[in-house]
Scaffold this active site. Structure first.
Site, PDB file in Angstrom:
ATOM      1  N   CYS A 140       0.844  -1.200   0.000  1.00  0.00           N
ATOM      2  CA  CYS A 140       0.000   0.000   0.000  1.00  0.00           C
ATOM      3  C   CYS A 140       0.879   1.250   0.000  1.00  0.00           C
ATOM      4  CB  CYS A 140      -0.918  -0.027   1.231  1.00  0.00           C
ATOM      5  SG  CYS A 140      -1.966   1.426   1.362  1.00  0.00           S
ATOM      6  N   CYS A 146      -0.337   4.139   2.163  1.00  0.00           N
ATOM      7  CA  CYS A 146      -0.172   3.905   3.613  1.00  0.00           C
ATOM      8  C   CYS A 146       1.291   4.082   4.021  1.00  0.00           C
ATOM      9  CB  CYS A 146      -0.573   2.482   4.008  1.00  0.00           C
ATOM     10  SG  CYS A 146      -2.112   1.895   3.342  1.00  0.00           S
ATOM     11  N   ASP A 147       2.208   3.540   3.220  1.00  0.00           N
ATOM     12  CA  ASP A 147       3.602   3.408   3.670  1.00  0.00           C
ATOM     13  C   ASP A 147       4.600   4.307   2.945  1.00  0.00           C
ATOM     14  OD1 ASP A 147       2.744   1.413   5.385  1.00  0.00           O
ATOM     15  OD2 ASP A 147       3.089  -0.182   3.927  1.00  0.00           O
TER      16      ASP A 147
END
Ligand code: NAP
Length: 306
Positions: A134, A137-138
């Site tokens: 992701c 997200c990261d």
């Protein structure tokens, strides 16, 4: 007894649905497979895009969701659901592997989706330590670093473009020279100075030092030659597998298997709702899963009162 609602799955969508169901004073139960809540969030090392938490581990965020749901009296049962039918009296009969059965007037499918894995050495070992599924997200953890994105679809290109704004360099690694991704995304990526396309290449191994990713071994599908890329991150964007098999007998799924829903999270089967990653939607994030849980309960409360 006949429940007003059975929530299947206890990731962010299921936990938000439980909070809203408790507030609506519904008779409901949450069925969870593992006896631990959070779903994919549990695999996320740090979350920094959930409003209100600048930086929280996936585990702690899931725990906070669960505690909140429990504090409102939510009932969680560990059970692997093996079947679901809708009877003539419009109730859903949900059967579990241990032989128990739950009867409910409505159901929310919150069973999520799993990111497809490459299945190569090092992928599992470095998951959360440089291997990510992701980018949104990261990505922030790879500021000014060099990363590789694997895949040739819309997700891979969106991820590469997103990461190109954060990282020093992004390699887009694809197994063919033709891309599935929308032309406009491909054009944008071609124009980005720090995205380099590596086509006709397949990843063979993720390698690391001191427990973090340091390189990716690639193999040319044309020549068979192997090479190594120095990267701090490997973003795998090769598609998702929705956990929708249970529901595909009673409602429509799209060709990728995601449960087809309207914006109110209703499916084509009256009384069945879907929330989170298992449903058709544009953005699969914790914040949108949580929103789905709330929307689904709000919609089914109206359905139950009809
Ligand atoms: P996808 O379209 O299925 O693309 C997956 C990509 O990964 C393909 O290029 C595929 O290669 C490659 N791949 C699959 N397995 C692989 C493996 N084992 N090793 C190496 N490469 C592998 O998945 P997606 O990009 O996640 O998109 C899923 C759906 O969501 C699509 O319908 C997409 O249009 C949609 N989507 C839409 C948006 C948007 O509208 N903004 C954003 C993201 C996704 P091949 O091409 O060779 O098969």
């Amino acid at each position: 007894m006949t429940y007003d609602l059975v929530i299947i799955g206890s990731g962010p969508a299921g936990l938000a649905a439980a909070i809203y169901a408790a507030r609506a004073e519904l008779q409901f139960v949450v069925l969870e497979k593992e006896g631990i809540s959070g779903g994919q969030v549990l695999q996320t090392y740090e979350v920094n895009n959930y409003p209100g938490f600048k930086n929280i581990s996936g585990f702690d965020l899931a725990d906070a969701f669960r505690s909140h749901a429990e504090s409102l009296g939510s009932n969680f049962v560990t059970c692997e659901v093996t079947g679901i039918t809708r009877e003539r009296d419009k109730t859903f009969h949900i059967s579990c592997e241990d032989g128990t059965e739950y009867v409910a007037r409505s159901v929310i499918a919150c069973t999520g989706a799993d990111h497809k894995r490459l299945g190569i050495p090092g992928e599992e070992e470095f998951a959360g330590a440089g291997v990510s599924y992701c980018a949104t997200c990261d990505g922030a953890f790879f500021k000014n670093k060099t990363v590789a994105v694997i895949g040739g679809g819309d997700t891979a290109f969106e991820d590469a473009l997103y990461l190109s704004r954060i990282c020093e360099k992004v390699y887009l690694v694809h197994r063919r020279s033709l891309f599935r991704a929308t032309g406009s995304l491909v054009s944008l990526a071609r124009r980005a100075e720090n995205i380099e396309f590596l086509t006709d290449m397949v990843p063979k191994e993720v390698c690391g030092t001191d427990g973090m990713v340091s390189s990716l071994v690639l193999k040319s599908v044309r020549t068979g030659a192997e090479s190594s890329l120095d990267v701090s991150g490997v973003f795998v964007a090769i598609g998702m597998n929705p956990n929708s098999a249970l529901f595909s007998q009673i409602t429509e799924c799209n060709k990728e298997g995601f449960i087809i829903t309207s914006s109110d999270c209703s499916t084509q089967m009256p009384g069945l709702y879907a929330a989170g990653d298992v449903r058709t939607k544009d953005l699969r994030q914790i914040v949108t899963a949580v929103a789905d849980g709330a929307v689904a309960v709000s919609s089914l409360v109206k359905y139950l009162s009809e």
